[in-house]
Design an enzyme around this catalytic site. Structure first.
Site, PDB file in Angstrom:
ATOM      1  N   GLY A  34      37.686  21.140  35.422  1.00  0.00           N
ATOM      2  CA  GLY A  34      38.263  19.553  34.597  1.00  0.00           C
ATOM      3  C   GLY A  34      39.191  18.595  35.019  1.00  0.00           C
ATOM      4  O   GLY A  34      40.590  19.526  35.915  1.00  0.00           O
ATOM      5  N   TYR A 104      27.256  15.127  28.273  1.00  0.00           N
ATOM      6  CA  TYR A 104      28.417  16.042  27.857  1.00  0.00           C
ATOM      7  C   TYR A 104      27.897  16.773  27.142  1.00  0.00           C
ATOM      8  O   TYR A 104      27.505  16.315  25.877  1.00  0.00           O
ATOM      9  CB  TYR A 104      29.682  15.038  27.530  1.00  0.00           C
ATOM     10  CG  TYR A 104      30.496  14.281  29.214  1.00  0.00           C
ATOM     11  CD1 TYR A 104      31.404  14.876  29.867  1.00  0.00           C
ATOM     12  CD2 TYR A 104      30.148  13.168  29.692  1.00  0.00           C
ATOM     13  CE1 TYR A 104      31.841  14.911  31.103  1.00  0.00           C
ATOM     14  CE2 TYR A 104      30.596  12.743  30.316  1.00  0.00           C
ATOM     15  CZ  TYR A 104      31.666  13.825  31.258  1.00  0.00           C
ATOM     16  OH  TYR A 104      31.879  13.159  32.379  1.00  0.00           O
ATOM     17  N   ASN A 167      41.138   7.881  35.114  1.00  0.00           N
ATOM     18  CA  ASN A 167      40.197   8.217  34.912  1.00  0.00           C
ATOM     19  C   ASN A 167      38.783   8.313  33.980  1.00  0.00           C
ATOM     20  O   ASN A 167      38.905   8.806  32.474  1.00  0.00           O
ATOM     21  CB  ASN A 167      40.504   9.641  34.834  1.00  0.00           C
ATOM     22  CG  ASN A 167      39.963  10.167  36.072  1.00  0.00           C
ATOM     23  OD1 ASN A 167      38.987  10.428  36.064  1.00  0.00           O
ATOM     24  ND2 ASN A 167      40.670  11.365  35.846  1.00  0.00           N
ATOM     25  N   ARG A 169      36.049   6.435  31.826  1.00  0.00           N
ATOM     26  CA  ARG A 169      34.389   7.301  31.676  1.00  0.00           C
ATOM     27  C   ARG A 169      34.123   7.044  29.619  1.00  0.00           C
ATOM     28  O   ARG A 169      34.730   6.905  28.599  1.00  0.00           O
ATOM     29  CB  ARG A 169      35.180   8.943  30.827  1.00  0.00           C
ATOM     30  CG  ARG A 169      35.867  10.099  31.842  1.00  0.00           C
ATOM     31  CD  ARG A 169      34.489  10.108  33.068  1.00  0.00           C
ATOM     32  NE  ARG A 169      35.209  11.243  33.641  1.00  0.00           N
ATOM     33  CZ  ARG A 169      35.594  11.146  35.670  1.00  0.00           C
ATOM     34  NH1 ARG A 169      36.322   9.609  35.423  1.00  0.00           N
ATOM     35  NH2 ARG A 169      36.070  11.701  35.607  1.00  0.00           N
ATOM     36  N   GLY A 278      34.984  16.449  40.988  1.00  0.00           N
ATOM     37  CA  GLY A 278      36.219  16.637  41.709  1.00  0.00           C
ATOM     38  C   GLY A 278      37.549  16.276  42.430  1.00  0.00           C
ATOM     39  O   GLY A 278      38.607  15.988  43.155  1.00  0.00           O
ATOM     40  N   ASP A 281      40.184  14.207  41.577  1.00  0.00           N
ATOM     41  CA  ASP A 281      41.371  15.110  41.604  1.00  0.00           C
ATOM     42  C   ASP A 281      41.906  15.158  42.496  1.00  0.00           C
ATOM     43  O   ASP A 281      43.368  15.951  43.129  1.00  0.00           O
ATOM     44  CB  ASP A 281      40.590  16.151  40.267  1.00  0.00           C
ATOM     45  CG  ASP A 281      40.181  15.460  39.360  1.00  0.00           C
ATOM     46  OD1 ASP A 281      40.468  14.409  38.692  1.00  0.00           O
ATOM     47  OD2 ASP A 281      38.898  16.489  38.593  1.00  0.00           O
ATOM     48  N   ASP A 317      34.316  22.092  40.726  1.00  0.00           N
ATOM     49  CA  ASP A 317      34.931  21.181  40.831  1.00  0.00           C
ATOM     50  C   ASP A 317      36.165  21.435  41.615  1.00  0.00           C
ATOM     51  O   ASP A 317      37.023  20.285  41.753  1.00  0.00           O
ATOM     52  CB  ASP A 317      35.711  21.198  39.211  1.00  0.00           C
ATOM     53  CG  ASP A 317      34.801  20.746  38.265  1.00  0.00           C
ATOM     54  OD1 ASP A 317      33.163  20.632  38.218  1.00  0.00           O
ATOM     55  OD2 ASP A 317      35.394  20.055  37.537  1.00  0.00           O
TER      56      ASP A 317
END
Length: 340
Positions: A34, A104, A167, A169, A278, A281, A317
């Site tokens: 995450g 999801y 970010n 979504r 990722g 991130d 990730d």
């Protein structure tokens, strides 16, 4: 050692082996990850003191998520337990002209049930110097959004530097709601991070002369985006990742940093993608590490882009690279020759 706190959701990722499609597979590979958890792991891998804060269910799946980040040296003491389930996302990896797909399954996840007062932010931020969050967690529920605001206010009151990766979504919320919710956090943010679409989707700030689907990104256009973000919210720094999509398998990867009136553009990396989840991130983790360790603005950007470039070659990730590996790529050695 400087201490970093990240707060957000950790999810169970289920993906078919290799490049199988959902309809083909008879099994799924398990990974946990995450946005904010990925940043914490990156920083721990770089030798930083990083803590991840979240809420997970009090069951073996929740404990497995805790174990996942703890095994990489992330401090998990502030993770709390409650709720009924961990959020799940299913990933089908794309290849060539076939894009990746994400499905999801996050309804009623533990972190979505987090609310103001669940976390002792004064205790969590004691001795810390940096706080990082993303726009994913506040999109999960109104109570999670309120909890995030409480965290931002406490971080700023404690004198921490605050970074936010926008970010956006689209499967979580609309642009209209994202803009309203995220705007209330921006007075507390020092370093804003976005990709080539986030500023437009969240705040309606579009880069002129860019064609994202066609892989054409205008440097001048993103200068205007960064300047407008800075003028509107007063950020100390704005970083924008620039992904030129050739196909699902091959991208161009670069970024821009706007700080103290100067624009810095990184070198461009042509990357062949093993796993792109990722990637943003890992950029955020690299940027935070470099900023906290006194790199020049240009080197902060180059370190972050190189770290993220390497992440695209790694399954899962998390970004499992060292500072020395990033610096080797920064120095120009991207040959991929065997290291003996």
């Amino acid at each position: 050692m400087a201490r970093v706190i990240t707060f957000g959701e950790i999810m169970l990722r289920l993906a078919p082996p290799g490049y199988l499609r959902f309809e083909q597979t008879s099994s799924f590979e398990v990974v946990y990850g995450g946005g904010e958890a990925n940043v914490a792991v990156s920083l721990a891998n770089f030798g930083m003191d990083a803590a991840f804060v979240t809420k997970v269910p009090d069951n073996p799946i929740g404990q497995s998520a805790v174990n996942e980040v703890r095994r990489y040296g992330v401090d998990t003491q502030y993770m709390i337990k409650g709720g009924s389930r961990l959020g799940i996302y299913f990933l089908e990896k794309g290849a060539s002209q076939r894009p990746s797909k994400v499905v999801y399954d996050w309804a009623n996840s533990a972190i979505a049930g987090a609310k103001k007062g669940d976390f002792d932010w004064e205790k969590i931020f004691a001795g810390a110097t940096w706080f990082h969050f993303t726009g994913i967690t506040p999109a999960l529920s109104d109570s999670a959004a309120e909890c995030m605001l409480e965290a931002c206010q406490a971080a700023k009151a404690a004198g921490l530097t605050v970074s936010c990766d926008l970010n956006f979504r689209k499967n979580l919320w609309t642009s209209e709601k994202a803009g309203k919710v995220m705007e209330q956090y921006m007075p507390y943010v020092d370093v804003a991070i976005a990709n080539e679409e986030d500023a437009e989707k969240v705040f309606g700030i579009k880069a002129p002369h860019s064609d994202i689907e066609g892989g054409q990104l205008s440097h001048e256009g993103y200068k205007k985006v960064a300047a407008e973000l800075k003028e509107r919210f007063g950020f100390k720094a704005v970083a924008i990742t620039l992904r030129g999509s050739i196909s699902a398998s091959d991208n161009n990867w670069a970024a821009m940093l706007y700080k103290e009136g100067e624009y810095h553009f990184s070198r461009n990396y042509p990357i062949h993608i093993v796993d792109r989840v990722g990637g943003g991130d890992s950029f955020a983790g690299g940027l935070i590490y470099a900023m906290m360790n006194g790199y020049s603005d240009k080197d902060c950007l180059e370190f972050a882009v190189a770290a993220s470039c390497l992440k695209h070659s790694i399954e899962g990730d998390h970004n499992h690279v060292s500072v020395s590996e990033v610096k080797t790529l920064m120095a120009g050695d991207g040959s991929g020759r065997v290291q003996r």
